[in-house]
Design a protein around this motif. Structure first.
Motif, PDB file in Angstrom:
ATOM      1  N   ARG A 147       4.256 -23.763   7.913  1.00  0.00           N
ATOM      2  CA  ARG A 147       3.420 -23.172   8.880  1.00  0.00           C
ATOM      3  C   ARG A 147       3.757 -21.466   8.758  1.00  0.00           C
ATOM      4  O   ARG A 147       4.776 -21.252   9.404  1.00  0.00           O
ATOM      5  N   GLN A 149       4.178 -17.584   9.388  1.00  0.00           N
ATOM      6  CA  GLN A 149       4.244 -16.575  10.417  1.00  0.00           C
ATOM      7  C   GLN A 149       2.879 -15.687  10.414  1.00  0.00           C
ATOM      8  O   GLN A 149       2.299 -15.465   9.516  1.00  0.00           O
ATOM      9  N   MET A 151       1.930 -12.259  12.352  1.00  0.00           N
ATOM     10  CA  MET A 151       1.984 -10.785  13.207  1.00  0.00           C
ATOM     11  C   MET A 151       0.895 -10.361  13.531  1.00  0.00           C
ATOM     12  O   MET A 151      -0.071  -9.963  12.526  1.00  0.00           O
ATOM     13  N   LYS A 289       7.921 -19.903   3.144  1.00  0.00           N
ATOM     14  CA  LYS A 289       7.791 -19.105   4.313  1.00  0.00           C
ATOM     15  C   LYS A 289       8.341 -17.920   4.582  1.00  0.00           C
ATOM     16  O   LYS A 289       7.859 -16.875   4.949  1.00  0.00           O
ATOM     17  N   ALA A 293       6.426 -14.343   5.093  1.00  0.00           N
ATOM     18  CA  ALA A 293       6.831 -13.430   6.411  1.00  0.00           C
ATOM     19  C   ALA A 293       6.874 -12.038   5.948  1.00  0.00           C
ATOM     20  O   ALA A 293       6.528 -11.263   6.709  1.00  0.00           O
ATOM     21  N   THR A 302       6.721  -3.332  12.363  1.00  0.00           N
ATOM     22  CA  THR A 302       6.693  -4.764  13.021  1.00  0.00           C
ATOM     23  C   THR A 302       7.427  -4.628  14.593  1.00  0.00           C
ATOM     24  O   THR A 302       6.878  -5.449  15.284  1.00  0.00           O
ATOM     25  N   ASP A 307       4.126 -11.249  17.866  1.00  0.00           N
ATOM     26  CA  ASP A 307       4.273 -12.701  17.004  1.00  0.00           C
ATOM     27  C   ASP A 307       3.484 -13.661  17.536  1.00  0.00           C
ATOM     28  O   ASP A 307       3.474 -14.306  18.701  1.00  0.00           O
ATOM     29  N   SER A 309       2.200 -16.349  15.677  1.00  0.00           N
ATOM     30  CA  SER A 309       2.612 -17.797  14.773  1.00  0.00           C
ATOM     31  C   SER A 309       2.000 -18.862  15.178  1.00  0.00           C
ATOM     32  O   SER A 309       1.550 -19.636  14.639  1.00  0.00           O
ATOM     33  N   ASP A 310       2.023 -19.121  16.771  1.00  0.00           N
ATOM     34  CA  ASP A 310       1.767 -20.266  17.169  1.00  0.00           C
ATOM     35  C   ASP A 310       0.117 -20.547  17.538  1.00  0.00           C
ATOM     36  O   ASP A 310      -0.386 -21.589  17.665  1.00  0.00           O
TER      37      ASP A 310
END
Length: 361
Positions: A147, A149, A151, A289, A293, A302, A307, A309-310
């Motif tokens: 899964r 990331q 941003m 991953k 990222a 950044t 974030d 990612s979910d």
């Protein structure tokens, strides 16, 4: 018990409670019922649904999913840690697609940019956020993938990336490693990023056979590609016998090998890194991953990104293990790394397979 001691115990208990509370991530329930760690991410859930429906045929691991992943790489790698090579992961390849799709290394990118552009315009996202969200979502459709990331909050791109920043299959290992190093990647990260070839197919290297897969399990994100690149019979064609530079002969009918993949699998700087991936799904997932990222925020501040990612779907697990294709075994392996033991892998029963082109190519 003295009052001072009681006060100390109470203070310690409160501090412990605060630490536990801080360790539990806060969750936000969006209006549509989705749950995320940051309210700003709620706006992305309907966009993810749109991307799945309009780009990936309802969440398929097909040609469009790989092309979206390829697009994110070609967009981001136009960057240098030394400056002067573009804005990195800013979506310039989509926003300035007429310019960047004309670059030789971006051959075949025009199909995915044409497909993504109207969807991108309807979402209200910046080009950078759209390109890299679509890549994460498309990759999640492939069983075995990590899964990725995501941003959120990239500013719009300012200009196209310059030409000659994307490595090509005909480049030497030295040239490829140097270009990646210029963007901030070490050899281990280079090999990790090549995991993407497990769901890849070639369209423009040999236009007479579009959709030729790079491994025999093109719909699954697994380590099969690292194994099959090493099969004997994979050799560089004589220069006078091929009109398709960058292509490598494969012992599997209907399969293609990139010249650069084969060279990296044999080079002493990368051969063991390549071999260590074989039949180690966790290693491949973890390293891919991490490298992605890093790739997907090249050139970005950044500290100004959120974030989200979910919002990326959770990929189906890999049901493995990988196997040798029918009629092949370890005796067919062209092993370049002798320092580590080659993994024990079983062979599928039956005659040698002929692979079909990837649909939609």
């Amino acid at each position: 018990m003295s009052f001072s001691r009681l006060s100390t115990l109470v203070a310690l208990a409160l501090a412990a409670t605060q630490l536990v509370s801080a360790a539990v991530p806060k969750r936000v329930t969006c209006a549509d019922g989705n749950v995320t760690a940051n309210k700003a991410c709620c706006a992305l859930f309907p966009i993810v649904a749109t991307i799945q429906e309009q780009l990936f045929d309802g969440a398929e691991c097909g040609e469009e999913a790989h092309s979206a992943l390829r697009l994110s790489f070609h967009d981001a790698i136009g960057f240098s840690i030394h400056g002067g090579k573009g804005g990195g992961a800013d979506g310039s390849i989509l926003a300035f697609n007429e310019t960047e799709t004309a670059f030789h290394a971006n051959g075949g990118i025009d199909d995915i940019t044409a497909g993504q552009f109207p969807v991108f315009q309807a979402t209200g996202l910046t080009a950078g956020d759209f390109v890299h969200l679509a890549a994460a979502v498309g990759t999640a459709n492939c069983p075995g993938a990590p899964r990725l990331q995501f941003m959120f909050g990239r500013p719009p791109p300012k200009a196209p990336a310059p030409d000659l920043t994307v490595p090509e299959p005909t480049d030497s290992v030295t040239a490829i490693l140097a270009r990646f190093a210029d963007a901030g990647f070490n050899p281990q990260e280079v090999v990790a990023l090549l995991s993407s070839h497990t769901i890849a197919a070639a369209d423009v290297i040999d236009t007479s056979i579009p959709g030729t897969p790079f491994d025999s399990t093109v719909g699954t994100f697994d380590t099969q590609v690292f194994l099959e690149v090493l099969l004997k019979g994979t050799s560089f064609p004589d220069a006078g016998n091929t009109s398709h530079p960058g292509e490598v002969l494969s012992p599997l009918r209907g399969e293609m090998r990139l010249q650069s993949d084969f060279a990296i699998s044999q080079d002493p700087r990368t051969a063991c890194l390549w071999q260590e991936m074989i039949n180690d799904q966790t290693r491949m997932q973890t390293q891919f991953k991490a490298a992605m990222a890093k790739l997907q925020v090249l050139g970005q501040d950044t500290r100004k990104l959120i974030d989200c990612s979910d919002v990326v779907p959770v990929p189906a697990p890999f049901k493995g293990p990988i196997t040798f294709p029918a009629s092949f075994s370890q005796k067919d392996v062209q092993q370049a790394c002798r320092q580590i033991r080659f993994p024990s892998i079983s062979t599928v029963a039956g005659p040698a397979p002929t692979l079909a082109p990837v649909p939609g190519s």
